[in-house]
Design a protein around this motif. Structure first.
Motif, mmCIF file in Angstrom:
data_model
loop_
_atom_site.group_PDB
_atom_site.id
_atom_site.type_symbol
_atom_site.label_atom_id
_atom_site.label_comp_id
_atom_site.label_asym_id
_atom_site.label_seq_id
_atom_site.Cartn_x
_atom_site.Cartn_y
_atom_site.Cartn_z
ATOM 1 N N LEU A 157 0.831 -1.201 0.000
ATOM 2 C CA LEU A 157 0.000 0.000 0.000
ATOM 3 C C LEU A 157 0.866 1.251 0.000
ATOM 4 O O LEU A 157 0.546 2.246 -0.647
ATOM 5 C CB LEU A 157 -0.932 -0.004 1.212
ATOM 6 N N HIS A 158 1.978 1.222 0.718
ATOM 7 C CA HIS A 158 2.838 2.398 0.833
ATOM 8 C C HIS A 158 3.842 2.510 -0.307
ATOM 9 O O HIS A 158 4.629 3.455 -0.330
ATOM 10 C CB HIS A 158 3.562 2.375 2.182
ATOM 11 N N SER A 159 3.820 1.577 -1.231
ATOM 12 C CA SER A 159 4.661 1.669 -2.430
ATOM 13 C C SER A 159 3.769 2.045 -3.606
ATOM 14 O O SER A 159 2.889 1.273 -3.994
ATOM 15 C CB SER A 159 5.351 0.325 -2.701
ATOM 16 N N TRP A 160 3.991 3.229 -4.183
ATOM 17 C CA TRP A 160 3.150 3.663 -5.293
ATOM 18 C C TRP A 160 3.203 2.668 -6.442
ATOM 19 O O TRP A 160 2.193 2.317 -7.029
ATOM 20 C CB TRP A 160 3.564 5.046 -5.773
ATOM 21 N N LEU A 161 4.397 2.187 -6.784
ATOM 22 C CA LEU A 161 4.547 1.274 -7.905
ATOM 23 C C LEU A 161 3.734 0.002 -7.680
ATOM 24 O O LEU A 161 2.978 -0.436 -8.561
ATOM 25 C CB LEU A 161 6.014 0.922 -8.119
ATOM 26 N N GLU A 162 3.857 -0.601 -6.500
ATOM 27 C CA GLU A 162 3.167 -1.859 -6.228
ATOM 28 C C GLU A 162 1.662 -1.664 -6.129
ATOM 29 O O GLU A 162 0.886 -2.465 -6.678
ATOM 30 C CB GLU A 162 3.713 -2.484 -4.945
ATOM 31 N N PHE A 163 1.232 -0.606 -5.433
ATOM 32 C CA PHE A 163 -0.213 -0.383 -5.322
ATOM 33 C C PHE A 163 -0.826 -0.112 -6.690
ATOM 34 O O PHE A 163 -1.898 -0.633 -7.020
ATOM 35 C CB PHE A 163 -0.516 0.782 -4.382
ATOM 36 N N ASP A 164 -0.163 0.689 -7.489
ATOM 37 C CA ASP A 164 -0.693 1.023 -8.817
ATOM 38 C C ASP A 164 -0.810 -0.221 -9.690
ATOM 39 O O ASP A 164 -1.788 -0.363 -10.433
ATOM 40 C CB ASP A 164 0.204 2.061 -9.486
ATOM 41 N N ILE A 165 0.155 -1.114 -9.615
ATOM 42 C CA ILE A 165 0.090 -2.350 -10.408
ATOM 43 C C ILE A 165 -1.146 -3.159 -10.010
ATOM 44 O O ILE A 165 -1.902 -3.645 -10.866
ATOM 45 C CB ILE A 165 1.372 -3.183 -10.213
ATOM 46 N N LEU A 166 -1.374 -3.298 -8.697
ATOM 47 C CA LEU A 166 -2.519 -4.082 -8.220
ATOM 48 C C LEU A 166 -3.844 -3.409 -8.591
ATOM 49 O O LEU A 166 -4.778 -4.067 -9.068
ATOM 50 C CB LEU A 166 -2.428 -4.279 -6.708
ATOM 51 N N ALA A 167 -3.940 -2.106 -8.365
ATOM 52 C CA ALA A 167 -5.188 -1.388 -8.661
ATOM 53 C C ALA A 167 -5.474 -1.364 -10.158
ATOM 54 O O ALA A 167 -6.630 -1.514 -10.586
ATOM 55 C CB ALA A 167 -5.108 0.036 -8.114
ATOM 56 N N THR A 168 -4.445 -1.177 -10.967
ATOM 57 C CA THR A 168 -4.638 -1.162 -12.420
ATOM 58 C C THR A 168 -5.095 -2.521 -12.923
ATOM 59 O O THR A 168 -5.942 -2.618 -13.827
ATOM 60 C CB THR A 168 -3.328 -0.746 -13.129
ATOM 61 N N ALA A 169 -4.559 -3.598 -12.340
ATOM 62 C CA ALA A 169 -4.986 -4.944 -12.742
ATOM 63 C C ALA A 169 -6.465 -5.157 -12.457
ATOM 64 O O ALA A 169 -7.190 -5.753 -13.270
ATOM 65 C CB ALA A 169 -4.148 -5.991 -12.021
ATOM 66 N N ILE A 170 -6.946 -4.660 -11.330
ATOM 67 C CA ILE A 170 -8.370 -4.762 -11.002
ATOM 68 C C ILE A 170 -9.185 -3.882 -11.940
ATOM 69 O O ILE A 170 -10.236 -4.286 -12.450
ATOM 70 C CB ILE A 170 -8.608 -4.371 -9.531
ATOM 71 N N ASP A 171 -8.698 -2.673 -12.193
ATOM 72 C CA ASP A 171 -9.380 -1.750 -13.094
ATOM 73 C C ASP A 171 -9.582 -2.364 -14.472
ATOM 74 O O ASP A 171 -10.621 -2.196 -15.116
ATOM 75 C CB ASP A 171 -8.558 -0.461 -13.196
ATOM 76 N N GLN A 172 -8.602 -3.112 -14.946
ATOM 77 C CA GLN A 172 -8.670 -3.706 -16.286
ATOM 78 C C GLN A 172 -9.679 -4.843 -16.381
ATOM 79 O O GLN A 172 -10.011 -5.280 -17.484
ATOM 80 C CB GLN A 172 -7.276 -4.177 -16.698
ATOM 81 N N GLU A 173 -10.169 -5.319 -15.240
ATOM 82 C CA GLU A 173 -11.208 -6.347 -15.260
ATOM 83 C C GLU A 173 -12.574 -5.764 -15.595
ATOM 84 O O GLU A 173 -13.501 -6.499 -15.947
ATOM 85 C CB GLU A 173 -11.297 -7.041 -13.894
ATOM 86 N N LEU A 174 -12.715 -4.456 -15.472
ATOM 87 C CA LEU A 174 -14.009 -3.807 -15.662
ATOM 88 C C LEU A 174 -14.336 -3.658 -17.141
ATOM 89 O O LEU A 174 -13.438 -3.542 -17.984
ATOM 90 C CB LEU A 174 -13.994 -2.429 -14.990
ATOM 91 N N PRO A 175 -15.640 -3.613 -17.480
ATOM 92 C CA PRO A 175 -16.049 -3.479 -18.883
ATOM 93 C C PRO A 175 -15.864 -2.075 -19.431
ATOM 94 O O PRO A 175 -15.923 -1.867 -20.643
ATOM 95 C CB PRO A 175 -17.537 -3.859 -18.850
ATOM 96 N N PHE A 176 -15.674 -1.072 -18.552
ATOM 97 C CA PHE A 176 -15.437 0.279 -19.026
ATOM 98 C C PHE A 176 -13.960 0.613 -18.827
ATOM 99 O O PHE A 176 -13.144 -0.274 -18.565
ATOM 100 C CB PHE A 176 -16.335 1.297 -18.297
ATOM 101 N N HIS A 177 -13.594 1.868 -18.958
ATOM 102 C CA HIS A 177 -12.195 2.303 -18.909
ATOM 103 C C HIS A 177 -11.360 1.555 -19.950
ATOM 104 O O HIS A 177 -10.267 1.064 -19.666
ATOM 105 C CB HIS A 177 -11.598 2.087 -17.511
ATOM 106 N N LYS A 178 -11.877 1.458 -21.164
ATOM 107 C CA LYS A 178 -11.148 0.777 -22.229
ATOM 108 C C LYS A 178 -9.877 1.534 -22.606
ATOM 109 O O LYS A 178 -8.898 0.935 -23.033
ATOM 110 C CB LYS A 178 -12.045 0.611 -23.446
ATOM 111 N N ARG A 179 -9.927 2.841 -22.440
ATOM 112 C CA ARG A 179 -8.754 3.634 -22.757
ATOM 113 C C ARG A 179 -7.842 3.727 -21.534
ATOM 114 O O ARG A 179 -8.296 3.860 -20.407
ATOM 115 C CB ARG A 179 -9.168 5.044 -23.188
#
Length: 228
Positions: free
Chosen positions: A181-203
């Motif tokens: 959580l306190h590492s921007w790089l690691e948190f962003d990787i995890l959050a982005t992976a979850i974000d990419q599961e969604l049907p929106f945010h294609k861009r």
């Protein structure tokens, strides 16, 4: 004696603050914790003083100047029910829209009760479990492990049973440590992976959006809002 209602207190405190601090103020009022320097881990548990619905209703029924206040802008996305500041911070980063620095992930619920099948009950040794940060639209649960290296055998066994039971219920799991959580790089990787599961945010996120996401993460965790 006159005591201001929690919704008015929030309006007064959040009027001139930024997005991160407004979210944390709302979370302390609509969460199941209170910051207390002498309490365990700097806080103690208590019943929520208000709810996201009551906060939104207060602003919607108020004068135009109040309706347009800065504290109002987070409320359409606000998630109550946090049991710690860390849960509130994670929820803010996931649930807030991109224009406010979040990832715009819909359906975030804190401490969601998940009823188990008979087979999963046998594994978990209980009738239901609670997801720390549960994303209903994806059936994806994020478990925050603040002291993952200090768990006793009993606590570790309970958490393992919970994880196995959730997998049996078709729930995808992500474990998030304090270090991640306190590492921007690691948190962003995890959050982005979850974000990419969604049907929106294609861009993909633009550089401007990425800058806002980093700024929100930093404000939540390191600009006087961070607790244990």
């Amino acid at each position: 004696m006159y005591v201001a209602r929690p919704e008015l207190v929030y309006h007064q405190l959040a009027t001139y603050t930024d997005t991160a601090h407004a979210w944390m103020l709302a979370s302390e009022l609509a969460g199941a914790y209170s910051l207390e320097p002498d309490g365990a881990e700097g806080m103690h548990g208590r019943a929520a003083l208000t709810s996201p619905e009551l906060l939104r209703s207060f602003f919607n029924r108020s004068r135009a100047t109040c309706h347009k206040a800065r504290g109002r802008r987070i409320l359409d996305h606000f998630v109550g029910g946090a049991r710690s500041p860390k849960e509130a911070q994670i929820a803010a980063m996931l649930a807030l829209p991109r224009r406010l620095g979040g990832y715009g992930i819909r359906g975030v619920v804190l401490n969601q009760q998940i009823d188990l099948s008979p087979e999963a009950c046998a594994v978990a040794k209980r009738g239901y479990v609670e997801g720390d940060v549960f994303i209903e639209s994806l059936r994806h649960n994020i478990e925050y492990d603040s002291d993952e290296h200090h768990l006793g055998n009993e606590a570790h066994d309970r958490d393992t049973r919970k994880a196995n039971a959730l997998r049996m219920m078709g729930v995808e799991l992500t474990s998030l440590s304090k270090g991640q959580l306190h590492s921007w790089l690691e948190f962003d990787i995890l959050a982005t992976a979850i974000d990419q599961e969604l049907p929106f945010h294609k861009r993909g996120a633009t550089p401007a959006i990425r800058a806002k996401q980093y700024a929100l993460w930093h404000q939540l965790l390191f600009d006087d809002t961070d607790t244990r």
